[in-house]
Design a protein around this motif. Structure first.
Motif, PDB file in Angstrom:
ATOM      1  N   ALA A  82       0.791  -1.251  -0.013  1.00  0.00           N
ATOM      2  CA  ALA A  82       0.062   0.009  -0.160  1.00  0.00           C
ATOM      3  C   ALA A  82       0.769   1.271  -0.063  1.00  0.00           C
ATOM      4  CB  ALA A  82      -0.951  -0.062   1.051  1.00  0.00           C
ATOM      5  N   VAL A  83       0.346   2.532  -0.426  1.00  0.00           N
ATOM      6  CA  VAL A  83       0.685   3.563  -0.272  1.00  0.00           C
ATOM      7  C   VAL A  83       0.286   4.310   1.027  1.00  0.00           C
ATOM      8  CG1 VAL A  83       1.090   5.986  -1.312  1.00  0.00           C
ATOM      9  CG2 VAL A  83       0.665   3.943  -2.803  1.00  0.00           C
ATOM     10  N   VAL A  84       1.161   4.897   1.831  1.00  0.00           N
ATOM     11  CA  VAL A  84       0.658   5.516   3.037  1.00  0.00           C
ATOM     12  C   VAL A  84       1.290   6.982   3.019  1.00  0.00           C
ATOM     13  CG1 VAL A  84       0.470   3.537   4.464  1.00  0.00           C
ATOM     14  CG2 VAL A  84       2.712   4.599   4.409  1.00  0.00           C
ATOM     15  N   GLU A  85       0.804   8.033   3.758  1.00  0.00           N
ATOM     16  CA  GLU A  85       1.403   9.027   3.974  1.00  0.00           C
ATOM     17  C   GLU A  85       1.209   9.635   5.399  1.00  0.00           C
ATOM     18  OE1 GLU A  85       0.116  11.418  -0.366  1.00  0.00           O
ATOM     19  OE2 GLU A  85      -0.301  12.219   1.700  1.00  0.00           O
ATOM     20  N   GLY A  86       2.240  10.274   5.796  1.00  0.00           N
ATOM     21  CA  GLY A  86       2.173  10.515   7.097  1.00  0.00           C
ATOM     22  C   GLY A  86       3.268  11.611   7.795  1.00  0.00           C
ATOM     23  N   GLU A  87       3.568  11.949   8.908  1.00  0.00           N
ATOM     24  CA  GLU A  87       4.501  12.790   9.363  1.00  0.00           C
ATOM     25  C   GLU A  87       5.581  11.764  10.215  1.00  0.00           C
ATOM     26  OE1 GLU A  87       2.893  16.684  10.605  1.00  0.00           O
ATOM     27  OE2 GLU A  87       4.172  16.414  12.462  1.00  0.00           O
ATOM     28  N   VAL A  88       6.765  12.221   9.887  1.00  0.00           N
ATOM     29  CA  VAL A  88       7.603  11.396  10.770  1.00  0.00           C
ATOM     30  C   VAL A  88       7.702  12.044  12.286  1.00  0.00           C
ATOM     31  CG1 VAL A  88      10.219  11.104  11.159  1.00  0.00           C
ATOM     32  CG2 VAL A  88       9.282  11.285   9.006  1.00  0.00           C
ATOM     33  N   ALA A 119      20.071  -0.677  12.098  1.00  0.00           N
ATOM     34  CA  ALA A 119      18.972   0.064  11.119  1.00  0.00           C
ATOM     35  C   ALA A 119      18.609   1.416  11.686  1.00  0.00           C
ATOM     36  CB  ALA A 119      17.784  -1.145  11.861  1.00  0.00           C
ATOM     37  N   LEU A 120      17.846   1.750  10.504  1.00  0.00           N
ATOM     38  CA  LEU A 120      17.214   3.155  10.868  1.00  0.00           C
ATOM     39  C   LEU A 120      15.820   3.121  11.129  1.00  0.00           C
ATOM     40  CD1 LEU A 120      17.705   6.329  10.798  1.00  0.00           C
ATOM     41  CD2 LEU A 120      16.955   6.364   8.499  1.00  0.00           C
ATOM     42  N   VAL A 121      15.156   3.325  12.246  1.00  0.00           N
ATOM     43  CA  VAL A 121      13.942   2.850  12.330  1.00  0.00           C
ATOM     44  C   VAL A 121      12.948   4.421  12.609  1.00  0.00           C
ATOM     45  CG1 VAL A 121      12.238   1.961  13.880  1.00  0.00           C
ATOM     46  CG2 VAL A 121      14.416   1.054  13.502  1.00  0.00           C
ATOM     47  N   CYS A 122      12.044   4.415  11.822  1.00  0.00           N
ATOM     48  CA  CYS A 122      11.290   5.782  11.612  1.00  0.00           C
ATOM     49  C   CYS A 122       9.873   5.325  11.966  1.00  0.00           C
ATOM     50  CB  CYS A 122      11.664   6.360  10.234  1.00  0.00           C
ATOM     51  SG  CYS A 122      10.162   7.445   9.675  1.00  0.00           S
ATOM     52  N   LEU A 123       9.236   6.196  12.643  1.00  0.00           N
ATOM     53  CA  LEU A 123       7.684   6.034  13.066  1.00  0.00           C
ATOM     54  C   LEU A 123       7.132   7.023  12.529  1.00  0.00           C
ATOM     55  CD1 LEU A 123       6.896   3.818  14.937  1.00  0.00           C
ATOM     56  CD2 LEU A 123       6.706   5.835  16.874  1.00  0.00           C
ATOM     57  N   LEU A 124       6.068   6.308  11.457  1.00  0.00           N
ATOM     58  CA  LEU A 124       5.174   7.224  10.768  1.00  0.00           C
ATOM     59  C   LEU A 124       3.869   7.490  11.328  1.00  0.00           C
ATOM     60  CD1 LEU A 124       5.928   8.864   7.858  1.00  0.00           C
ATOM     61  CD2 LEU A 124       4.633   6.931   6.765  1.00  0.00           C
ATOM     62  N   GLY A 125       3.282   8.655  11.619  1.00  0.00           N
ATOM     63  CA  GLY A 125       1.905   8.756  11.855  1.00  0.00           C
ATOM     64  C   GLY A 125       1.142   9.532  11.157  1.00  0.00           C
TER      65      GLY A 125
END
Ligand code: ADP
Ligand code: MG
Length: 704
Positions: free
Chosen positions: A73-79, A91-97
């Motif tokens: 899927a495509v998602v959009e959000g803010e880091v 690892a580079l771990v990024c939380l997207l909300g």
């Protein structure tokens, strides 16, 4: 993304573009061209025929809270957070909300650039597969882009194609090239090669529409149909490809029809005397086919006839009568078989029939010693030998015929199409082409046969000689071998004859021969008093011939053999066959092997010995062969299990390799394709363009 000027519509018709190499597109240098060539893509047009394997949907954004594991899927959000975790697997771990939920994006390979890009507060669009992770759902290495500002960035409007690729070609390059090719060709006159009335009649979409749909489907497009090939856009391309294939074979045939052949006008009564001598009457089917052959032989263009007849339908006598007709008209006949064993048998049969009528039958094999061979060649060149039997040695260099009028090729599926053509070339030297009769026991459904062998006329022996008893077929596990041996003892004691066929999975004649030797030794030990013979591919031809003759005469009761007996062997008195490792054999091979029994008036049995556990396919194969004895029914099942390439035995020749079409899946189209090929024959330019588009002009028929 704009095409190179040279590839644009200005270059002329799509016919020209078909030939325009991919290097005329911007961004394609020699290196990319070489990689594309590995995919069979050489021209701009080829790019369009290089169809996507699947599609990705990047046309809508899924709220993070609605994601399900396994979905792409495509998602959009803010880091909300990004941190590099050191350790063995850094690892580079990024939380997207996005307000509906949170998703972890995980990158194992990253540099400072990526780290800087994913700063807190950045708006991001990501595309990837959703998986369960240690702390909720995550995407590993998603494709992603930073969204500038707050303005919406447009999403894709079409599904994203994923193309078959090769090393060094990225999907984004392939997509760009396909789009460029589409832009170049869509507007070009000549992209459409099918006449409007044909499109209307078949309901198929125009080419431009089909290509657009396949390379850039709308988000609502029915993906299942697109991928399974049922979609009209795919059917349209398949139709064209099958049409081009058919046209190329018909063109080949049209060329050969213009070549001179000797019109054979029999008058010596040889064929009639041969008939009188036969211990049986021809079946109605045999009579019909002999008449068809006789008509063809009398014409001054070469006969190109394929005779299809199930195992045991009596093709040999048809060949012999055709040979007799040619001989009495004053010409020579070459009878070619795919194996030495089968050629030897034809030699025995034809000598039995012809020698009493005063016609000698010569023998030419690859293993023949110098002197004997020389003598045979001399007799052929001097027109002393009128019928010659042999293997492919018949059409090797150095063999010259004084007046070759007819070539009979037995069990054609063993010969590639190219060999068939090479043999034919023999006639070239004389400026006259021999007539050809090609015989095959591999029944294929009629429409498929009409397509695959569209350059041939088809005769069918659809009737078995009278008095044949159905073969009883049983499958038994290896553990019951003892019982099977006991059955053989009984049968042989009662005067019957049997085959024991040893098969191996390895394609090694040596190992197969060894296995057969070991089996023969064991069977001899457990069957005292029963004459056991052995034949395999590695014996001296003379020795093998002696064993076969002894088996034919009934002196050998049990014949242990490798699959050399698969085709053609005819010993009507043998009525029991055991096939070892039957689970490893294909349906066509099992049917051929089994066809060695059930040729006389006695009731025959075939025992399939198998080693468990059986795979699902093996189980289905054994069940099909037990239930069916009719070759056409078996071929249908075989098609279902394996696909047409193998059934037709043309995989090696490359003649039946389609890009889009699948003659089995698309066989519903074949009748219309055939009618269209007939109509288009009047439009040579269109035909030429179709052949160029689909590579039909590359098929090597050069010599004709
Ligand atoms: P195939 O089509 O498999 O090559 P063959 O030509 O070997 O079959 O024939 C199978 C057997 O049937 C042979 O023994 C042949 O002599 C016999 N045969 C052929 N035609 C007839 C017929 N019309 N009546 C009875 N027996 C026949
Ligand atoms: Mg035969």
């Amino acid at each position: 993304m704009a095409p190179h000027p040279g590839a644009g519509p200005a270059a002329g018709s799509a016919g020209d573009l078909a030939g325009a190499p991919v290097t005329t597109l911007r961004g394609v240098g020699p290196r990319v061209a070489e990689r594309l060539a590995r995919l069979g893509v050489r021209s701009v047009q080829d790019l369009l025929l290089h169809l996507p394997l699947r599609y990705e949907d990047r046309t809508r954004v899924t709220p993070i809270g609605a994601l399900a594991p396994g979905e792409t899927a495509v998602v959009e959000g803010e880091v909300e957070l990004a941190s590099a975790r050191p350790g063995r697997r850094a690892a580079l771990v990024c939380l997207l909300g996005d307000g509906t939920g949170r998703l972890t994006l995980r990158f194992f390979h990253f540099g400072s650039g990526l780290q800087a890009q994913l700063a807190r507060g950045t708006r991001l669009r990501a595309y990837g597969e959703v998986r369960p992770g240690p702390a909720g759902l995550e995407m590993v290495h998603p494709e992603h882009r930073v969204l500038p500002g707050a303005e919406p960035v447009p999403l894709d409007t079409a599904l994203t194609p994923v193309y078959p690729s090769t090393e060094g070609l990225t999907q984004s390059l392939l997509r760009r090239l396909a789009a460029a090719a589409l832009a170049a060709l869509e507007a070009a006159p000549g992209l459409e090669l099918l006449p409007g009335d044909l499109l209307r009649r078949t309901g198929l979409p125009p080419m431009a529409q089909a290509l657009r749909l396949l390379h850039r489907p709308e988000p609502q497009a029915p993906l299942d149909a697109l991928l399974s090939g049922q979609h009209p856009a795919r059917q349209r391309l398949a139709f064209e490809e099958l049409l081009a294939y058919l046209l190329s074979l018909r063109a080949l045939r049209a060329r050969s029809d213009r070549l001179p052949a000797p019109a054979l006008r029999p008058g010596g009564g040889l064929a009639r005397r041969l008939r009188d001598e036969l211990p049986f009457r021809l079946t109605a089917a045999q009579e019909r086919v002999v008449a068809e052959v006789e008509r063809d032989l009398a014409r001054s263009r070469p006969m190109q006839r394929m005779l299809q007849g199930d195992v045991g339908s009596g093709k040999t006598v048809v060949a012999a009568l055709a040979a007799a007709l040619a001989v009495e008209a004053g010409f020579q006949v070459a009878v070619m078989a795919p194996t030495e064993l089968l050629a030897e048998q034809h030699l025995r049969t034809l000598r039995r029939w012809f020698v009493p009528l005063g016609v000698e039958v010569a023998w030419l094999s690859g293993r023949q010693a110098g002197k004997e061979r020389e003598e045979c060649l001399r007799r052929l060149a001097a027109h002393e030998a009128r019928v010659v039997v042999g293997t492919h040695a018949l059409f090797q260099g150095g063999v010259r015929f004084a007046a070759l009028g007819l070539v009979v090729v037995d069990e054609q599926h063993r010969f590639g199409v190219h060999q068939r053509l090479a043999l034919w070339e023999k006639g070239l030297r004389l400026g006259r082409y021999p007539h050809q009769l090609i015989m095959t026991a591999t029944p294929i459904p009629r429409t498929l046969a009409m397509t695959a062998y569209a350059d041939l006329d088809l005769s069918v022996l659809d009737e078995l000689p009278p008095g044949r008893q159905p073969i009883e077929t049983v499958a038994m596990p290896e553990a019951r071998r003892g019982e099977v041996v006991a059955r053989i003892r009984q049968a042989c004691a009662a005067g019957r004859q049997a085959y024991w066929v040893c098969t191996l999975i390895e394609e090694s004649e040596v190992l197969e021969a060894e296995a057969a030797e070991a089996t023969a030794a064991r069977l001899r030990a457990s069957l005292p008093g029963i004459a056991v013979g052995l034949v395999h591919g590695r014996m001296r031809p003379g020795d093998r011939d002696a064993v076969m003759a002894a088996f034919q005469a009934g002196d050998v009761r049990l014949l242990v053999a490798t699959t050399v007996v698969e085709v053609g062997v005819d010993v009507p008195r043998a009525s029991l066959m055991v096939i070892e490792n039957a689970e490893r054999l294909g349906l066509a091979q099992l049917h051929q092997l089994r066809g060695r029994v059930g040729r006389g008036s006695e009731r025959s049995t075939c025992v399939l010995l198998y080693r468990g556990p059986l795979s699902e396919t093996a189980r289905r194969r054994l069940s099909v062969i037990r239930r069916h004895t009719d070759g056409f029914a078996i071929a249908e099942e075989d098609l279902r299990l394996r696909g047409p390439g193998e059934v037709l035995g043309t995989r090696q020749t490359g003649l039946l390799q389609f890009r889009v079409a699948d003659p089995l899946r698309d066989r519903g189209l074949l009748e219309q394709v055939s009618a269209a090929a007939h109509d288009l024959a009047r439009d040579p330019e269109r035909v030429a363009a179709l052949l160029r588009r689909w590579g039909g002009d590359r098929v090597d028929y050069g010599h004709v």
